[in-house]
Every structure is written in C-alpha cells, then in structure tokens.
Design a protein around this motif. Sequence first.
Motif, PDB file in Angstrom:
ATOM      1  N   TYR A  44      25.203 -27.336 -52.741  1.00 40.84           N
ATOM      2  CA  TYR A  44      24.060 -26.665 -53.372  1.00 40.84           C
ATOM      3  C   TYR A  44      23.715 -25.372 -52.655  1.00 40.84           C
ATOM      4  CZ  TYR A  44      19.216 -25.713 -54.674  1.00 40.84           C
ATOM      5  OH  TYR A  44      18.058 -25.090 -55.088  1.00 40.84           O
ATOM      6  N   ILE A  45      23.588 -25.429 -51.335  1.00 43.74           N
ATOM      7  CA  ILE A  45      23.135 -24.252 -50.600  1.00 43.74           C
ATOM      8  C   ILE A  45      24.207 -23.170 -50.546  1.00 43.74           C
ATOM      9  CG2 ILE A  45      23.844 -24.902 -48.258  1.00 43.74           C
ATOM     10  CD1 ILE A  45      20.489 -23.327 -49.355  1.00 43.74           C
ATOM     11  N   LEU A  46      25.476 -23.566 -50.504  1.00 40.37           N
ATOM     12  CA  LEU A  46      26.550 -22.571 -50.482  1.00 40.37           C
ATOM     13  C   LEU A  46      26.723 -21.892 -51.834  1.00 40.37           C
ATOM     14  CD1 LEU A  46      29.329 -24.302 -48.330  1.00 40.37           C
ATOM     15  CD2 LEU A  46      27.685 -22.547 -47.631  1.00 40.37           C
ATOM     16  N   SER A  47      26.264 -22.543 -52.881  1.00 33.85           N
ATOM     17  CA  SER A  47      26.390 -21.959 -54.230  1.00 33.85           C
ATOM     18  C   SER A  47      25.282 -20.955 -54.519  1.00 33.85           C
ATOM     19  CB  SER A  47      26.371 -23.061 -55.287  1.00 33.85           C
ATOM     20  OG  SER A  47      25.102 -23.701 -55.336  1.00 33.85           O
ATOM     21  N   ARG A  48      24.294 -20.840 -53.645  1.00 33.25           N
ATOM     22  CA  ARG A  48      23.179 -19.922 -53.847  1.00 33.25           C
ATOM     23  C   ARG A  48      23.408 -18.635 -53.076  1.00 33.25           C
ATOM     24  NH1 ARG A  48      22.942 -23.508 -56.882  1.00 33.25           N
ATOM     25  NH2 ARG A  48      21.097 -24.546 -57.717  1.00 33.25           N
ATOM     26  N   GLU A  49      23.023 -17.511 -53.689  1.00 34.73           N
ATOM     27  CA  GLU A  49      23.153 -16.221 -53.022  1.00 34.73           C
ATOM     28  C   GLU A  49      22.049 -16.042 -51.988  1.00 34.73           C
ATOM     29  OE1 GLU A  49      23.157 -13.153 -55.913  1.00 34.73           O
ATOM     30  OE2 GLU A  49      25.044 -13.767 -56.848  1.00 34.73           O
ATOM     31  N   ILE A  50      22.347 -15.246 -50.958  1.00 37.20           N
ATOM     32  CA  ILE A  50      21.338 -14.934 -49.953  1.00 37.20           C
ATOM     33  C   ILE A  50      20.341 -13.957 -50.567  1.00 37.20           C
ATOM     34  CG2 ILE A  50      20.900 -13.827 -47.723  1.00 37.20           C
ATOM     35  CD1 ILE A  50      23.552 -14.876 -46.767  1.00 37.20           C
ATOM     36  N   PRO A  51      19.072 -14.323 -50.639  1.00 36.44           N
ATOM     37  CA  PRO A  51      18.082 -13.470 -51.309  1.00 36.44           C
ATOM     38  C   PRO A  51      17.680 -12.286 -50.451  1.00 36.44           C
ATOM     39  CG  PRO A  51      16.992 -15.351 -50.357  1.00 36.44           C
ATOM     40  CD  PRO A  51      18.460 -15.547 -50.098  1.00 36.44           C
ATOM     41  N   ALA A  52      17.119 -11.280 -51.106  1.00 39.70           N
ATOM     42  CA  ALA A  52      16.627 -10.100 -50.393  1.00 39.70           C
ATOM     43  C   ALA A  52      15.139 -10.218 -50.087  1.00 39.70           C
ATOM     44  CB  ALA A  52      16.891  -8.842 -51.210  1.00 39.70           C
ATOM     45  N   ALA A  53      14.472 -11.191 -50.698  1.00 37.79           N
ATOM     46  CA  ALA A  53      13.031 -11.344 -50.498  1.00 37.79           C
ATOM     47  C   ALA A  53      12.665 -12.819 -50.596  1.00 37.79           C
ATOM     48  CB  ALA A  53      12.255 -10.537 -51.530  1.00 37.79           C
ATOM     49  N   PHE A  54      11.478 -13.143 -50.081  1.00 41.19           N
ATOM     50  CA  PHE A  54      10.980 -14.520 -50.116  1.00 41.19           C
ATOM     51  C   PHE A  54      10.337 -14.768 -51.478  1.00 41.19           C
ATOM     52  CE2 PHE A  54       8.570 -18.195 -48.467  1.00 41.19           C
ATOM     53  CZ  PHE A  54       9.580 -18.799 -47.737  1.00 41.19           C
ATOM     54  N   CYS A  55      11.181 -14.804 -52.490  1.00 42.36           N
ATOM     55  CA  CYS A  55      10.711 -14.904 -53.876  1.00 42.36           C
ATOM     56  C   CYS A  55      10.496 -16.373 -54.260  1.00 42.36           C
ATOM     57  CB  CYS A  55      11.735 -14.265 -54.802  1.00 42.36           C
ATOM     58  SG  CYS A  55      13.384 -14.978 -54.666  1.00 42.36           S
ATOM     59  N   PRO A  56       9.831 -16.624 -55.399  1.00 41.60           N
ATOM     60  CA  PRO A  56       9.605 -18.011 -55.846  1.00 41.60           C
ATOM     61  C   PRO A  56      10.896 -18.805 -56.007  1.00 41.60           C
ATOM     62  CG  PRO A  56       8.173 -16.514 -57.040  1.00 41.60           C
ATOM     63  CD  PRO A  56       9.085 -15.654 -56.228  1.00 41.60           C
ATOM     64  N   ALA A  57      11.951 -18.151 -56.478  1.00 45.57           N
ATOM     65  CA  ALA A  57      13.224 -18.853 -56.647  1.00 45.57           C
ATOM     66  C   ALA A  57      13.765 -19.334 -55.308  1.00 45.57           C
ATOM     67  CB  ALA A  57      14.238 -17.932 -57.325  1.00 45.57           C
ATOM     68  N   PHE A  58      13.619 -18.503 -54.287  1.00 45.81           N
ATOM     69  CA  PHE A  58      14.083 -18.883 -52.948  1.00 45.81           C
ATOM     70  C   PHE A  58      13.227 -20.011 -52.383  1.00 45.81           C
ATOM     71  CE2 PHE A  58      14.446 -17.742 -48.262  1.00 45.81           C
ATOM     72  CZ  PHE A  58      15.645 -18.415 -48.113  1.00 45.81           C
ATOM     73  N   ARG A  59      11.932 -19.993 -52.668  1.00 46.71           N
ATOM     74  CA  ARG A  59      11.054 -21.078 -52.225  1.00 46.71           C
ATOM     75  C   ARG A  59      11.482 -22.406 -52.841  1.00 46.71           C
ATOM     76  NH1 ARG A  59       5.961 -19.143 -50.207  1.00 46.71           N
ATOM     77  NH2 ARG A  59       5.777 -16.884 -50.424  1.00 46.71           N
ATOM     78  N   ARG A  60      11.795 -22.382 -54.139  1.00 44.17           N
ATOM     79  CA  ARG A  60      12.250 -23.609 -54.798  1.00 44.17           C
ATOM     80  C   ARG A  60      13.581 -24.080 -54.208  1.00 44.17           C
ATOM     81  NH1 ARG A  60      10.340 -20.723 -59.336  1.00 44.17           N
ATOM     82  NH2 ARG A  60      12.465 -20.055 -59.830  1.00 44.17           N
ATOM     83  N   GLN A  61      14.436 -23.126 -53.921  1.00 45.37           N
ATOM     84  CA  GLN A  61      15.722 -23.450 -53.317  1.00 45.37           C
ATOM     85  C   GLN A  61      15.535 -24.131 -51.962  1.00 45.37           C
ATOM     86  OE1 GLN A  61      18.483 -20.115 -53.057  1.00 45.37           O
ATOM     87  NE2 GLN A  61      19.085 -20.775 -51.014  1.00 45.37           N
ATOM     88  N   LEU A  62      14.618 -23.614 -51.164  1.00 50.51           N
ATOM     89  CA  LEU A  62      14.353 -24.200 -49.853  1.00 50.51           C
ATOM     90  C   LEU A  62      13.786 -25.610 -49.979  1.00 50.51           C
ATOM     91  CD1 LEU A  62      12.791 -21.195 -47.881  1.00 50.51           C
ATOM     92  CD2 LEU A  62      15.033 -22.249 -47.522  1.00 50.51           C
ATOM     93  N   ARG A  63      12.864 -25.798 -50.921  1.00 53.24           N
ATOM     94  CA  ARG A  63      12.276 -27.127 -51.100  1.00 53.24           C
ATOM     95  C   ARG A  63      13.337 -28.145 -51.516  1.00 53.24           C
ATOM     96  NH1 ARG A  63       7.810 -24.248 -53.365  1.00 53.24           N
ATOM     97  NH2 ARG A  63       8.672 -24.534 -55.464  1.00 53.24           N
ATOM     98  N   CYS A  64      14.179 -27.753 -52.448  1.00 56.04           N
ATOM     99  CA  CYS A  64      15.225 -28.652 -52.927  1.00 56.04           C
ATOM    100  C   CYS A  64      16.200 -28.990 -51.796  1.00 56.04           C
ATOM    101  CB  CYS A  64      15.970 -27.999 -54.092  1.00 56.04           C
ATOM    102  SG  CYS A  64      17.272 -29.037 -54.803  1.00 56.04           S
ATOM    103  N   PHE A  65      16.610 -27.978 -51.056  1.00 55.49           N
ATOM    104  CA  PHE A  65      17.564 -28.206 -49.966  1.00 55.49           C
ATOM    105  C   PHE A  65      16.938 -29.051 -48.870  1.00 55.49           C
ATOM    106  CE2 PHE A  65      19.577 -26.783 -45.950  1.00 55.49           C
ATOM    107  CZ  PHE A  65      20.851 -27.257 -46.196  1.00 55.49           C
ATOM    108  N   SER A  66      15.668 -28.803 -48.577  1.00 57.22           N
ATOM    109  CA  SER A  66      14.974 -29.580 -47.555  1.00 57.22           C
ATOM    110  C   SER A  66      14.891 -31.056 -47.949  1.00 57.22           C
ATOM    111  CB  SER A  66      13.571 -29.013 -47.327  1.00 57.22           C
ATOM    112  OG  SER A  66      12.873 -29.762 -46.358  1.00 57.22           O
ATOM    113  N   LEU A  67      14.620 -31.328 -49.223  1.00 57.34           N
ATOM    114  CA  LEU A  67      14.572 -32.712 -49.693  1.00 57.34           C
ATOM    115  C   LEU A  67      15.937 -33.387 -49.574  1.00 57.34           C
ATOM    116  CD1 LEU A  67      12.310 -32.373 -52.878  1.00 57.34           C
ATOM    117  CD2 LEU A  67      11.743 -33.524 -50.732  1.00 57.34           C
TER     118      LEU A  67
END
Length: 230
Positions: free
Chosen positions: A137-160
């Motif tokens: 999951y995390i390797l399939s996501r691009e490195i974001p340029a900002a702490f955007c809502p999409a990145f927040r959701r990505q972090l929550r999902c990965f953390s879970l």
Amino acid sequence: MIPDYLESLARELDFDRSLSRCVREEVEDHLWEAVAAEPSGNTRQAQQRVIANFGDARAIAAQFAVVSLAQRTRRAGIAAVLVIAGDLVAMKARVAWYAAARWDISDGMRALRGLVILIDRYAFWMSVIIGLGALAYILSREIPAAFCPAFRRQLRCFSLLCSATAAALVVSVISDGVLTALQLQGMEPSVEIWVAIFTMAVEIACVGILLVHIRSMTLRAASTAALVKT
C-alpha cells in the motif's frame, strides 16, 4: 541574512535534529550559490533577493518535513516485513533445535500445546498478510509535496495496517513464549535451554523494533501536522 534565515529554518525542524541539520546544510549551499550567481555587487541586496525567491522558512520546512515523513513511512513498511522475516527465522531455528535435541513435551500438555500452536500459526500468518499489504500500500503511493487531506488519510490507513501487523505479531510471540515455557518445563539449566531462550529474545527484539518504528512514525506525523498548522 542567510545565517538568520538558516537558523529560522532549522528551528522549525528542531523536532528532528538529523533532518534539521541536513536541510540546513542543503539549503545553505543552494543559497550561497545563488548569491554568487547574482549580477549585483551588493551582497546584502543579493541575499535579500535570493531569500525572497527561495520562500518563507516555515513553508520550506513544512515541505521538507512532509517528504521526510513519507520516506519514514516507507522505511516502517520495509521494517515490518523484515521484522516478520526475522521472527520466522528465530521460530524455525528454535523448532529445529528442539528436533535436533529430541526434546518432547509431556503427554498432559499436548492438548494445550496444540491449541497454542493453532493460535500462534493464525496470528503469525495474519501478521505476514497484513504486513505485506501495508508495504504494498505505502509503496504504491506517491511522495506528496504537501500535508494534504489525501496524505493524512494515507497515513491513517498505513498506521492502522502497521498497528494490526504489530498486534498479530505480539500474539504470535506470546504464543511462542508459552510454547517455549511448556517445552522447557522441569528442565535443568543448560546450554541447550539458553539457545531456546536466545531465540525467544530475538523474537521479542523484532517486535520491539517494529513498535519503535510505528511510534517514531506517529510522533513524526504529529510534529509535521503541528508545523503545517502553525
């Protein structure tokens, strides 16, 4: 002016000394190269223009922090898979040692051992499946340029996913500990016993490494979010 700007930039990243130092060195080289390329002979005015063109220190710090956080999540995913592999190696080594030493468990404990083995097996393979899923999951996501809502959701999902992996692995290690205790019950202290204890220590250490990575990622996410909001 550049030293003051660099100090401000480093201060925004003081929650991570290593990142702060690396960013300061990288930005410093870039700024002085830009000043040297300025046609104006006035060094102070050249510094002013270069700093203005480079951007606000807080905004620049936030960008570096987001990239660093994204890279840290990837390292956490890789660590999860490596930890599971290390746990498996320690587990197999202990079982092989039991077989080589021809140790067997008492008849009265066989039913309990069978139940614990079942729990251990399901918990371990659950950690494998979830851990691999988290890494994919995390390797399939691009490195974001900002702490955007999409990145927040990505972090929550990965953390879970990482937390679920760690929880399953903890259950597996506890089960291994119970099995080891049953296997060594009534035995006198010897080199053979210490081999079994050592492999258990390796499993516990692997779980500890994973938990440290998860905690580090969580703290970094909170620091980055605070930096972006302020």
